[in-house]
Design a protein around this motif. Sequence first.
Motif, short mmCIF file in Angstrom:
data_model
loop_
_atom_site.label_atom_id
_atom_site.label_comp_id
_atom_site.label_asym_id
_atom_site.label_seq_id
_atom_site.Cartn_x
_atom_site.Cartn_y
_atom_site.Cartn_z
N HIS A 192 0.86 -1.19 0.00
CA HIS A 192 0.00 0.00 0.00
C HIS A 192 0.89 1.23 0.00
O HIS A 192 1.43 1.62 1.04
N ASN A 193 1.01 1.84 -1.16
CA ASN A 193 1.82 3.04 -1.26
C ASN A 193 1.39 3.84 -2.48
O ASN A 193 1.22 3.28 -3.55
N HIS A 194 1.20 5.13 -2.27
CA HIS A 194 0.93 6.06 -3.37
C HIS A 194 2.27 6.72 -3.71
O HIS A 194 2.58 7.83 -3.25
N PHE A 195 3.08 6.04 -4.50
CA PHE A 195 4.48 6.41 -4.65
C PHE A 195 4.69 7.81 -5.19
O PHE A 195 5.65 8.49 -4.80
N VAL A 196 3.85 8.25 -6.11
CA VAL A 196 4.09 9.55 -6.75
C VAL A 196 4.16 10.67 -5.71
O VAL A 196 4.90 11.64 -5.87
N TYR A 197 3.40 10.54 -4.63
CA TYR A 197 3.33 11.60 -3.62
C TYR A 197 4.54 11.61 -2.68
O TYR A 197 4.65 12.49 -1.83
N ASN A 198 5.44 10.64 -2.82
CA ASN A 198 6.51 10.50 -1.84
C ASN A 198 7.65 11.49 -2.00
O ASN A 198 8.65 11.40 -1.30
N VAL A 199 7.48 12.46 -2.88
CA VAL A 199 8.41 13.60 -2.90
C VAL A 199 7.99 14.65 -1.89
O VAL A 199 8.75 15.59 -1.61
N PRO B 264 3.15 11.94 2.89
CA PRO B 264 2.42 13.05 3.50
C PRO B 264 1.71 12.69 4.81
O PRO B 264 1.62 13.54 5.71
N THR B 265 1.18 11.47 4.93
CA THR B 265 0.56 11.08 6.20
C THR B 265 0.89 9.62 6.51
O THR B 265 0.03 8.84 6.91
N GLY B 266 2.13 9.25 6.35
CA GLY B 266 2.54 7.88 6.64
C GLY B 266 4.03 7.81 6.81
O GLY B 266 4.70 8.81 7.09
N SER B 267 4.58 6.63 6.59
CA SER B 267 6.01 6.41 6.77
C SER B 267 6.78 6.66 5.48
O SER B 267 6.23 6.54 4.39
N LYS B 268 8.07 6.94 5.62
CA LYS B 268 8.93 7.10 4.45
C LYS B 268 9.18 5.76 3.76
O LYS B 268 9.42 5.71 2.55
N ASN B 269 9.18 4.67 4.54
CA ASN B 269 9.48 3.35 3.99
C ASN B 269 9.01 2.28 4.96
O ASN B 269 8.53 2.58 6.07
N LEU B 270 9.13 1.03 4.56
CA LEU B 270 8.65 -0.07 5.39
C LEU B 270 9.47 -0.25 6.67
O LEU B 270 8.94 -0.76 7.67
N LEU B 271 10.74 0.13 6.65
CA LEU B 271 11.52 0.02 7.88
C LEU B 271 10.92 0.91 8.97
O LEU B 271 10.85 0.51 10.15
N GLN B 272 10.48 2.09 8.62
CA GLN B 272 9.82 2.95 9.60
C GLN B 272 8.46 2.39 9.98
O GLN B 272 8.09 2.36 11.16
N GLU B 273 7.71 1.92 9.00
CA GLU B 273 6.36 1.41 9.28
C GLU B 273 6.42 0.19 10.20
O GLU B 273 5.55 0.01 11.06
N LEU B 274 7.44 -0.65 10.05
CA LEU B 274 7.59 -1.80 10.93
C LEU B 274 7.83 -1.38 12.38
O LEU B 274 7.35 -2.04 13.31
N LYS B 275 8.54 -0.30 12.58
CA LYS B 275 8.76 0.20 13.94
C LYS B 275 7.44 0.66 14.57
O LYS B 275 7.18 0.41 15.75
N VAL B 276 6.63 1.35 13.79
CA VAL B 276 5.32 1.77 14.28
C VAL B 276 4.46 0.56 14.57
O VAL B 276 3.77 0.48 15.61
N ALA B 277 4.48 -0.42 13.67
CA ALA B 277 3.68 -1.64 13.86
C ALA B 277 4.08 -2.37 15.13
O ALA B 277 3.22 -2.82 15.91
N ARG B 278 5.37 -2.51 15.38
CA ARG B 278 5.82 -3.19 16.60
C ARG B 278 5.40 -2.42 17.84
O ARG B 278 4.99 -3.02 18.85
N HIS B 279 5.46 -1.09 17.78
CA HIS B 279 5.00 -0.28 18.91
C HIS B 279 3.52 -0.52 19.19
O HIS B 279 3.11 -0.66 20.35
N VAL B 280 2.70 -0.59 18.13
CA VAL B 280 1.27 -0.83 18.32
C VAL B 280 1.04 -2.21 18.91
O VAL B 280 0.21 -2.40 19.81
N VAL B 281 1.77 -3.20 18.41
CA VAL B 281 1.65 -4.57 18.95
C VAL B 281 1.96 -4.57 20.44
O VAL B 281 1.23 -5.16 21.25
N GLU B 282 3.04 -3.91 20.83
CA GLU B 282 3.42 -3.88 22.24
C GLU B 282 2.42 -3.09 23.08
O GLU B 282 2.11 -3.46 24.21
#
Length: 535
Positions: A84-91, A296-314
């Motif tokens: 799930h990524n809207h890549f064009v907006y990632n600038v 714009p309203t999410g992570s720069k990449n999956l490495l960041q998103e995984l950190k958020v996901a682990r925080h939510v799990v904990e």
Amino acid sequence: MDMNNEGCKASEVIDVDTGPTFVLRGSVVTMNDLNEVIENGRVVVSRGKIACILEAGQSLPPEYNSVPEILTDGTIYPGLLDLHNHFVYNVLPLWGVPERYQNRTQWPRKREYVSNISLPIRVLAGYSRTARAIVRYVEAKALIGGTTTGQGIRTRVQGGIRLFHGAMRNVEETNDDRLPEAGTLVQNLQNNSEAIKNFRRDLETHTAFFYHLCEGVDTSTRRYFTQLIENDLIRKSLVGIHALALKPEDFNTLADQGAKVVWSPFSNLLLYGQTLDLATLKESGVRFSIGSDWSPTGSKNLLQELKVARHVVESQGAGFNSRGLVRAVTADAAAVTGWQQHLGVLKAGAMADILVIDGTGGDPYDRLIDATEADVKLVVVHGVARYGDRDFMETLNVVPEQAPEPLLVGGKKKAFQLFDPDSQLADLTVRDASEILRDAMADLPAFLSSVKNDNARLISLGVEHPQPFVLELDNEYAPNPDESSAPGLSADWDNIAKSVDLDSFVVNSDNYWPLIEAQNNISDELRRVLKEAYQ
């Protein structure tokens, strides 16, 4: 441990695959059904595929004795799939979300959103020079974060829509019979017979059909799920992105039909202040993957998103572990797309999409989640090294006449090899793309004026398509007939922001942390977790 290495023969690789032959040595995290991890193992790559995986002490087959062997001093994973990524907006940089919203129809109507996100990306994506730069930049940004597969960058070339083929895989257009192509619907399904007919057709013709399902937390948003039930549209191919408004019984319905979910926790928290109830998700048994949404309203990449996901799990104590989260961006993500025989796992015969993270030892799944962009040592797509440590990239360079393009990430020497003689971007470096975008974004009204003047001049000369290469925007809000419109949705170019910063490649940049501090809907604890992870 039996790693089934019968495929470790060059003659068994099918002819349609190409690419160099080399060996990677390190700790091998297979992500196979047994979740086997091989300490000091070797992955043999040949002609785009994994020829075999060897355990410590096993000898290389004679035909590979003279090929380059990279001592990675790292941990080797399958490449990451961002579904799930809207890549064009990632600038664009992280937006300062001004309030907590109830559903996805609200925030796109806000004037500050239109001024700072919608209008800037419309003009940048609609001009060939900046459109080409966007494609180069956002692919480079994804590779820096370890992503090898993502949703499509949709372009319009000479008036005809097609998907751009670059350095990453594209779930919507694979050009490979082994990888069934996915379909996508971003906007809410309209409640008319033609729209429902088309939706059903897409479900029946795609192995995976991605639909932004019930993005919101209010009760009215759930009607888009009941709409699917009433029209018999809950199918195995359905992949519900976000699924925020669903009830426990809804997840059970998805599970009963074999449907899937894509979870984007950071985007959920930034916009709506809450995300999925993971206990409900786990109890239902629905297969899920993780997507980073957009910058714009999410992570720069999956490495960041995984950190958020682990925080939510904990935080929720939901029972998921780090291995399950890593599977959600590798093996389970590949299963969502129907690609599980070829991607998301390291095994003989699989396609060689590979990620190497610095260091070994400890829990290998937490190692990936703990990693930052500077820890990404190598990214391989279909056997071709696209990004990584500069010395690795020089050793594995497949284009002798085109040296890898260097850059520094976290003080470490990295390099890209994105050159393809058949690509429309063959002449465009990452550095040049960055400069083009920075110049345009530094004075958006002036850039807009120059675009309008250029288009008018070319049209007056009889040019049918004054901008031959432009980008289709997949996340511009368009209200359904049953939804009310609001001021700010039309292209009132007088309201475009004076300037917008080009979003940096990495999380730990000077201008990122003030943006995190300005967010109203995330907890202080999550802010602390992210800062400690990167600083």
